[in-house]
Design a protein around this motif. Sequence first.
Motif, PDB file in Angstrom:
ATOM      1  N   PRO A  69      -5.605  -5.502   6.482  1.00 62.71           N
ATOM      2  CA  PRO A  69      -5.901  -6.048   5.158  1.00 62.71           C
ATOM      3  C   PRO A  69      -7.411  -6.200   4.968  1.00 62.71           C
ATOM      4  N   ALA A  70      -7.831  -5.911   3.782  1.00 63.80           N
ATOM      5  CA  ALA A  70      -9.266  -6.020   3.484  1.00 63.80           C
ATOM      6  C   ALA A  70      -9.610  -7.497   3.308  1.00 63.80           C
ATOM      7  N   TYR A  71     -10.546  -7.929   4.118  1.00 70.45           N
ATOM      8  CA  TYR A  71     -10.990  -9.314   3.994  1.00 70.45           C
ATOM      9  C   TYR A  71     -12.175  -9.352   3.044  1.00 70.45           C
ATOM     10  N   PRO A  72     -12.304 -10.459   2.345  1.00 71.13           N
ATOM     11  CA  PRO A  72     -13.505 -10.576   1.517  1.00 71.13           C
ATOM     12  C   PRO A  72     -14.730 -10.666   2.435  1.00 71.13           C
ATOM     13  N   ALA A  73     -15.842 -10.374   1.905  1.00 67.56           N
ATOM     14  CA  ALA A  73     -17.086 -10.439   2.684  1.00 67.56           C
ATOM     15  C   ALA A  73     -17.252 -11.840   3.262  1.00 67.56           C
ATOM     16  N   LEU A  74     -17.903 -11.885   4.420  1.00 66.53           N
ATOM     17  CA  LEU A  74     -18.169 -13.194   5.022  1.00 66.53           C
ATOM     18  C   LEU A  74     -19.132 -13.975   4.143  1.00 66.53           C
ATOM     19  N   PRO A  75     -19.028 -15.274   4.165  1.00 61.22           N
ATOM     20  CA  PRO A  75     -19.978 -16.076   3.392  1.00 61.22           C
ATOM     21  C   PRO A  75     -21.407 -15.846   3.910  1.00 61.22           C
ATOM     22  N   PRO A  76     -22.412 -16.122   3.079  1.00 64.81           N
ATOM     23  CA  PRO A  76     -23.800 -15.938   3.504  1.00 64.81           C
ATOM     24  C   PRO A  76     -24.089 -16.723   4.793  1.00 64.81           C
ATOM     25  N   GLY A  77     -24.778 -16.068   5.721  1.00 64.99           N
ATOM     26  CA  GLY A  77     -25.173 -16.721   6.965  1.00 64.99           C
ATOM     27  C   GLY A  77     -24.184 -16.502   8.110  1.00 64.99           C
ATOM     28  N   TRP A  78     -22.990 -15.970   7.839  1.00 66.60           N
ATOM     29  CA  TRP A  78     -21.984 -15.751   8.884  1.00 66.60           C
ATOM     30  C   TRP A  78     -22.041 -14.308   9.366  1.00 66.60           C
ATOM     31  N   GLU A  79     -21.707 -14.114  10.671  1.00 68.71           N
ATOM     32  CA  GLU A  79     -21.665 -12.781  11.264  1.00 68.71           C
ATOM     33  C   GLU A  79     -20.429 -12.677  12.161  1.00 68.71           C
ATOM     34  N   GLU A  80     -19.760 -11.538  12.096  1.00 65.82           N
ATOM     35  CA  GLU A  80     -18.607 -11.297  12.981  1.00 65.82           C
ATOM     36  C   GLU A  80     -19.109 -10.717  14.295  1.00 65.82           C
ATOM     37  N   LYS A  81     -18.643 -11.256  15.437  1.00 64.31           N
ATOM     38  CA  LYS A  81     -19.028 -10.770  16.762  1.00 64.31           C
ATOM     39  C   LYS A  81     -17.775 -10.664  17.621  1.00 64.31           C
ATOM     40  N   ARG A  82     -17.943 -10.106  18.822  1.00 62.13           N
ATOM     41  CA  ARG A  82     -16.834 -10.010  19.782  1.00 62.13           C
ATOM     42  C   ARG A  82     -17.293 -10.590  21.118  1.00 62.13           C
ATOM     43  N   ASP A  83     -16.353 -11.305  21.766  1.00 59.28           N
ATOM     44  CA  ASP A  83     -16.663 -11.828  23.102  1.00 59.28           C
ATOM     45  C   ASP A  83     -16.463 -10.700  24.121  1.00 59.28           C
ATOM     46  N   PRO A  84     -16.755 -10.944  25.417  1.00 53.96           N
ATOM     47  CA  PRO A  84     -16.635  -9.883  26.423  1.00 53.96           C
ATOM     48  C   PRO A  84     -15.231  -9.275  26.535  1.00 53.96           C
ATOM     49  N   THR A  85     -14.197  -9.987  26.109  1.00 52.85           N
ATOM     50  CA  THR A  85     -12.835  -9.441  26.173  1.00 52.85           C
ATOM     51  C   THR A  85     -12.464  -8.683  24.904  1.00 52.85           C
ATOM     52  N   GLY A  86     -13.347  -8.694  23.901  1.00 50.05           N
ATOM     53  CA  GLY A  86     -13.069  -7.980  22.655  1.00 50.05           C
ATOM     54  C   GLY A  86     -12.520  -8.859  21.551  1.00 50.05           C
ATOM     55  N   LYS A  87     -12.300 -10.138  21.838  1.00 47.24           N
ATOM     56  CA  LYS A  87     -11.779 -11.040  20.810  1.00 47.24           C
ATOM     57  C   LYS A  87     -12.862 -11.340  19.782  1.00 47.24           C
TER      58      LYS A  87
END
Length: 105
Positions: A69-87
């Motif tokens: 599903p297409a998520y709306p853009a993250l709010p200003p100042g937020w960033e999506e990252k992944r931990d070492p396991t890929g989560k």
Amino acid sequence: QQHRQQQPAPPPPPPAAPLPAGWSENRDGTGRSYFVNQYTNTTQWERPFQPAAPPPVVVVQAPPPAPPPAYPALPPGWEEKRDPTGKVYYTNHADQTTSWERPLR
């Protein structure tokens, strides 16, 4: 005195070889043998020598999976990252916090 020797009886016919895979033998109303291809349900009078070919396998390719599903853009100042396991986790650079839950606003 004349001796008549009896001719020995002819030997019985050899047993028929087993039918190849996929065939069965039936008899019509007069007792005549006919043969049924169990895959195609067709019949023939002649004894088969080759196995019945199974019906062709039809490979149906599954449609590709639906896109996530297409998520709306993250709010200003937020960033999506992944931990070492890929989560996936989220970082808020404005207040230096992180969250496992996607921020909505």
